[in-house]
Motif scaffolding. Structure first.
Motif, mmCIF file in Angstrom:
data_model
loop_
_atom_site.group_PDB
_atom_site.id
_atom_site.type_symbol
_atom_site.label_atom_id
_atom_site.label_comp_id
_atom_site.label_asym_id
_atom_site.label_seq_id
_atom_site.Cartn_x
_atom_site.Cartn_y
_atom_site.Cartn_z
ATOM 1 N N ASN A 234 0.862 -1.184 0.000
ATOM 2 C CA ASN A 234 0.000 0.000 0.000
ATOM 3 C C ASN A 234 0.898 1.234 0.000
ATOM 4 O OD1 ASN A 234 -2.615 -1.249 0.058
ATOM 5 N ND2 ASN A 234 -2.213 -1.806 2.186
ATOM 6 N N TYR A 235 1.309 1.631 -1.178
ATOM 7 C CA TYR A 235 2.258 2.724 -1.321
ATOM 8 C C TYR A 235 1.551 4.025 -1.678
ATOM 9 C CZ TYR A 235 5.724 -1.027 -1.477
ATOM 10 O OH TYR A 235 6.496 -2.122 -1.187
ATOM 11 N N GLY A 236 2.030 5.109 -1.058
ATOM 12 C CA GLY A 236 1.484 6.421 -1.392
ATOM 13 C C GLY A 236 -0.012 6.474 -1.171
ATOM 14 N N HIS A 237 -0.714 6.993 -2.175
ATOM 15 C CA HIS A 237 -2.165 7.113 -2.102
ATOM 16 C C HIS A 237 -2.883 5.957 -2.801
ATOM 17 C CE1 HIS A 237 -1.739 11.048 -0.345
ATOM 18 N NE2 HIS A 237 -0.967 11.436 -1.344
ATOM 19 N N CYS A 238 -2.127 4.945 -3.204
ATOM 20 C CA CYS A 238 -2.706 3.735 -3.832
ATOM 21 C C CYS A 238 -3.586 4.078 -5.031
ATOM 22 C CB CYS A 238 -3.505 2.927 -2.809
ATOM 23 S SG CYS A 238 -2.518 2.272 -1.446
ATOM 24 N N LEU A 239 -3.197 5.081 -5.791
ATOM 25 C CA LEU A 239 -4.002 5.472 -6.948
ATOM 26 C C LEU A 239 -4.091 4.354 -7.971
ATOM 27 C CD1 LEU A 239 -5.591 7.571 -8.568
ATOM 28 C CD2 LEU A 239 -3.411 8.433 -9.448
ATOM 29 N N GLY A 240 -2.951 3.717 -8.247
ATOM 30 C CA GLY A 240 -2.950 2.641 -9.240
ATOM 31 C C GLY A 240 -3.859 1.495 -8.847
ATOM 32 N N LYS A 241 -3.832 1.108 -7.572
ATOM 33 C CA LYS A 241 -4.685 0.016 -7.099
ATOM 34 C C LYS A 241 -6.151 0.441 -7.095
ATOM 35 C CE LYS A 241 -3.230 -2.579 -3.677
ATOM 36 N NZ LYS A 241 -2.645 -3.036 -2.388
ATOM 37 N N THR A 242 -6.410 1.693 -6.763
ATOM 38 C CA THR A 242 -7.792 2.175 -6.739
ATOM 39 C C THR A 242 -8.430 2.107 -8.121
ATOM 40 O OG1 THR A 242 -7.312 3.646 -4.880
ATOM 41 C CG2 THR A 242 -9.243 4.177 -6.217
ATOM 42 N N ILE A 243 -7.667 2.471 -9.146
ATOM 43 C CA ILE A 243 -8.208 2.467 -10.516
ATOM 44 C C ILE A 243 -8.494 1.051 -10.993
ATOM 45 C CG2 ILE A 243 -7.636 3.045 -12.930
ATOM 46 C CD1 ILE A 243 -6.107 5.454 -11.808
ATOM 47 N N GLU A 244 -7.853 0.049 -10.384
ATOM 48 C CA GLU A 244 -8.078 -1.342 -10.795
ATOM 49 C C GLU A 244 -9.250 -1.992 -10.059
ATOM 50 O OE1 GLU A 244 -4.479 -3.625 -10.547
ATOM 51 O OE2 GLU A 244 -3.895 -3.007 -12.574
ATOM 52 N N ARG A 245 -9.841 -1.295 -9.087
ATOM 53 C CA ARG A 245 -10.918 -1.903 -8.309
ATOM 54 C C ARG A 245 -12.239 -1.864 -9.080
ATOM 55 N NH1 ARG A 245 -8.602 0.992 -2.940
ATOM 56 N NH2 ARG A 245 -7.099 -0.643 -2.391
ATOM 57 N N PRO A 246 -13.177 -2.770 -8.756
ATOM 58 C CA PRO A 246 -14.446 -2.853 -9.492
ATOM 59 C C PRO A 246 -15.215 -1.537 -9.551
ATOM 60 C CG PRO A 246 -14.165 -4.791 -8.108
ATOM 61 C CD PRO A 246 -13.037 -3.875 -7.775
ATOM 62 N N MET A 247 -15.249 -0.775 -8.446
ATOM 63 C CA MET A 247 -15.969 0.480 -8.471
ATOM 64 C C MET A 247 -15.380 1.436 -9.522
ATOM 65 S SD MET A 247 -16.749 3.232 -5.407
ATOM 66 C CE MET A 247 -15.059 3.843 -5.341
ATOM 67 N N SER A 248 -14.075 1.440 -9.635
ATOM 68 C CA SER A 248 -13.425 2.298 -10.619
ATOM 69 C C SER A 248 -13.707 1.826 -12.036
ATOM 70 C CB SER A 248 -11.911 2.335 -10.371
ATOM 71 O OG SER A 248 -11.630 2.884 -9.096
ATOM 72 N N HIS A 249 -13.781 0.502 -12.228
ATOM 73 C CA HIS A 249 -14.124 -0.020 -13.553
ATOM 74 C C HIS A 249 -15.514 0.452 -13.973
ATOM 75 C CE1 HIS A 249 -11.044 -3.572 -13.395
ATOM 76 N NE2 HIS A 249 -10.485 -2.409 -13.658
ATOM 77 N N GLY A 250 -16.387 0.624 -12.998
ATOM 78 C CA GLY A 250 -17.717 1.133 -13.318
ATOM 79 C C GLY A 250 -17.701 2.564 -13.803
ATOM 80 N N ILE A 251 -16.630 3.290 -13.452
ATOM 81 C CA ILE A 251 -16.504 4.689 -13.873
ATOM 82 C C ILE A 251 -15.625 4.814 -15.115
ATOM 83 C CG2 ILE A 251 -15.656 6.983 -13.175
ATOM 84 C CD1 ILE A 251 -16.251 6.109 -10.253
ATOM 85 N N PHE A 252 -14.431 4.206 -15.063
ATOM 86 C CA PHE A 252 -13.471 4.344 -16.156
ATOM 87 C C PHE A 252 -13.558 3.218 -17.177
ATOM 88 C CE2 PHE A 252 -11.364 6.488 -12.526
ATOM 89 C CZ PHE A 252 -11.209 7.749 -13.081
ATOM 90 N N GLY A 253 -14.238 2.128 -16.787
ATOM 91 C CA GLY A 253 -14.263 0.955 -17.640
ATOM 92 C C GLY A 253 -13.035 0.096 -17.424
ATOM 93 N N ASN A 254 -13.138 -1.167 -17.812
ATOM 94 C CA ASN A 254 -12.002 -2.086 -17.778
ATOM 95 C C ASN A 254 -11.375 -2.047 -19.169
ATOM 96 O OD1 ASN A 254 -10.179 -4.051 -17.137
ATOM 97 N ND2 ASN A 254 -11.649 -5.737 -17.022
ATOM 98 N N SER A 255 -10.636 -0.978 -19.434
ATOM 99 C CA SER A 255 -10.254 -0.619 -20.803
ATOM 100 C C SER A 255 -8.768 -0.337 -20.921
ATOM 101 C CB SER A 255 -11.022 0.639 -21.221
ATOM 102 O OG SER A 255 -10.661 1.725 -20.364
ATOM 103 N N ILE A 256 -8.298 -0.148 -22.145
ATOM 104 C CA ILE A 256 -6.909 0.258 -22.366
ATOM 105 C C ILE A 256 -6.627 1.541 -21.582
ATOM 106 C CG2 ILE A 256 -5.226 1.039 -24.078
ATOM 107 C CD1 ILE A 256 -6.538 -0.736 -26.123
ATOM 108 N N PHE A 257 -7.572 2.457 -21.616
ATOM 109 C CA PHE A 257 -7.423 3.741 -20.920
ATOM 110 C C PHE A 257 -7.170 3.530 -19.430
ATOM 111 C CE2 PHE A 257 -9.506 7.282 -18.611
ATOM 112 C CZ PHE A 257 -8.756 8.343 -19.088
ATOM 113 N N SER A 258 -8.016 2.743 -18.778
ATOM 114 C CA SER A 258 -7.859 2.543 -17.334
ATOM 115 C C SER A 258 -6.600 1.741 -17.020
ATOM 116 C CB SER A 258 -9.095 1.845 -16.746
ATOM 117 O OG SER A 258 -9.233 0.537 -17.238
#
Length: 446
Positions: A234-258
């Motif tokens: 759990n490094y820093g603000h865990c931004l990378g891990k947060t974007i990989e979580r299911p809730m984030s996929h609902g916002i950004f999608g499970n995509s090349i972008f995310s």
């Protein structure tokens, strides 16, 4: 077609600016300087005095030091003296152990370290380490004070010869990886000959023999491994891990972008959070190296580009960042993710099938958007800025492939892409000086 001599010069330039680093390069630079002075002294110092330029101090105040769980310069300085080896360069603390860390903490607690701002210099990257030790003479009760000094200036591993006070030792230039602007064997840098241009960068990246540039794949191995290691902590603000979580996929999608944002932010999280993993830096910055690498690698993997296309895209990305840094300087008030994300956008545009004109469009789109993003030091929240830069890199590439680009009628963008780049760097290197001073004042007065 570039000549063999031109290619050799550019390859040498890349190899001097794209190098492995452990942790944030600014505190590692300070630790390196202390290690060199300690080696000259010949024993563990009783006291260490460090004088730093404002930009270097700003970038070293709030970042995690690898393997320590601690933030800031004191522990980096202590460890540089205790176990630092100058031959390791920006991996100067890689021999760290738990026992050594405890020694470093004790060294700090004993009040042996003094850090000061160097007021009377114009060089933005400057470290001066003065180390002192009281030595007992053989067969006598008499004691003598020994002192040694080392100075790094211009680039993170460039030792320069000081004019020492009487009785002090000094360190002269010992590092072949010195600031490129002082290297007369590289006419592509500075006033010794023709400068780089975006056209030259593109022609080199797209035509150089593959065997000459495949070394750039080491950047992929190191920086993608940093992202992989980041998942386990759990490094820093865990931004990378947060974007990989299911809730984030609902916002950004499970995509090349995310995936691109996640893999880039993960590596930054680890580096800024003090993970004991090396990354491949660019122009003295690990975050710039990550930002110039991971977006290009992830896009190539998911778009099923060939290895040759990836090598050429990475070369284009890293060399574009180096080119922009030529006129911006090693440290500045402008966030380095603006530079590295512009390189990444060029690499991604190339992987999308873009030609030189489309890559110029991408550069114009990047500079029209991100100009003015300030650097307020190296710290865990750098991952947020990197995410912004990478998002803009993708948007700029997509617009460029549609033939859409910001024109010279808008803002600081010029018809000549190289002029647009120099408009950006002029703002970052000169016009933002007052901003830089105010940022440091705010940071040091909290």
């Amino acid at each position: 077609m570039l000549s063999t001599k031109e290619r050799e010069e550019i390859i040498s330039l890349i190899k001097q600016q794209v190098v492995p680093a452990m942790g944030c390069t600014e505190p590692m630079c300070v630790a390196l300087c202390v290690a060199k002075a300690t080696e000259e002294l010949g024993c563990l110092p009783d006291r260490i005095e460090v004088h730093l330029s404002a930009n270097l101090l700003k970038n070293a105040m709030g970042v995690g030091i690898p393997g320590t769980g601690m933030i800031g310069l004191p522990i980096a300085i202590a460890l540089g003296a205790i176990i630092g080896k100058s031959e390791y360069k920006l991996q100067v603390l890689k021999d760290l152990t738990p026992e050594v860390l405890e020694q470093g903490k004790k060294y700090i607690a004993e009040g042996r370290i003094n850090i000061q701002l160097k007021e009377d210099i114009t060089e933005k990257l400057y470290v001066e380490a003065i180390v002192n030790a009281e030595c007992r003479m053989l067969d006598a009760e008499l004691k003598s004070m020994r002192s040694a000094r080392a100075i790094i200036a211009g680039s993170h591993t460039n030792f320069v010869a000081p004019h020492p006070p009487k009785g002090e030792s000094s360190i002269g230039p010992t590092d072949e990886n010195c600031a490129l602007k002082t290297n007369k064997n590289l006419p592509l840098w500075g006033n010794e000959g023709a400068s780089l241009s975006l056209r030259l960068v593109y022609d080199f990246a797209t035509t150089a023999p593959l065997s000459e540039i495949s070394f750039i794949l080491e950047a992929k191995e190191l920086n993608m491994n940093a992202a992989k290691e980041s998942v386990h902590g759990n490094y820093g603000h865990c931004l990378g891990k947060t974007i990989e979580r299911p809730m984030s996929h609902g916002i950004f999608g499970n995509s090349i972008f995310s995936h691109i944002i996640s893999k880039t932010a993960l590596a930054c999280d680890a580096r800024m959070g003090g993970a004991m993993v090396p990354v491949m830096s660019n122009s003295g910055s690990g975050n710039q190296g990550i930002c110039a690498t991971n977006p290009v690698v992830v896009y190539a993997q998911e778009n099923q580009n060939t290895e040759e296309e990836l090598i050429r895209a990475l070369t284009l990305s890293h060399l574009t960042a180096i080119y922009i840094k030529q006129s911006l300087g090693t440290l500045s008030a402008l966030c380095g993710c603006v530079v590295a994300s512009t390189g990444a956008s060029c690499g991604i545009t190339y992987l999308m099938g873009g030609d030189y004109d489309r890559i110029c469009f991408a550069v114009n789109n990047m500079i029209a958007n991100l100009t003015g993003m300030i650097c307020d030091g190296a710290k865990p929240s750098c991952s947020l800025k990197i995410a912004s830069g990478v998002s803009t890199a993708l948007l700029s590439a997509l617009l460029a492939m549609e033939g859409k680009h910001v024109t010279s009628a808008e803002g600081i963008v010029d018809n000549d892409v190289d002029k647009t780049i120099h408009n950006l760097t002029s703002i970052g290197a000169k016009a933002m000086d007052d901003t830089d001073r105010m940022v440091l004042d705010i940071m040091t007065s909290k």
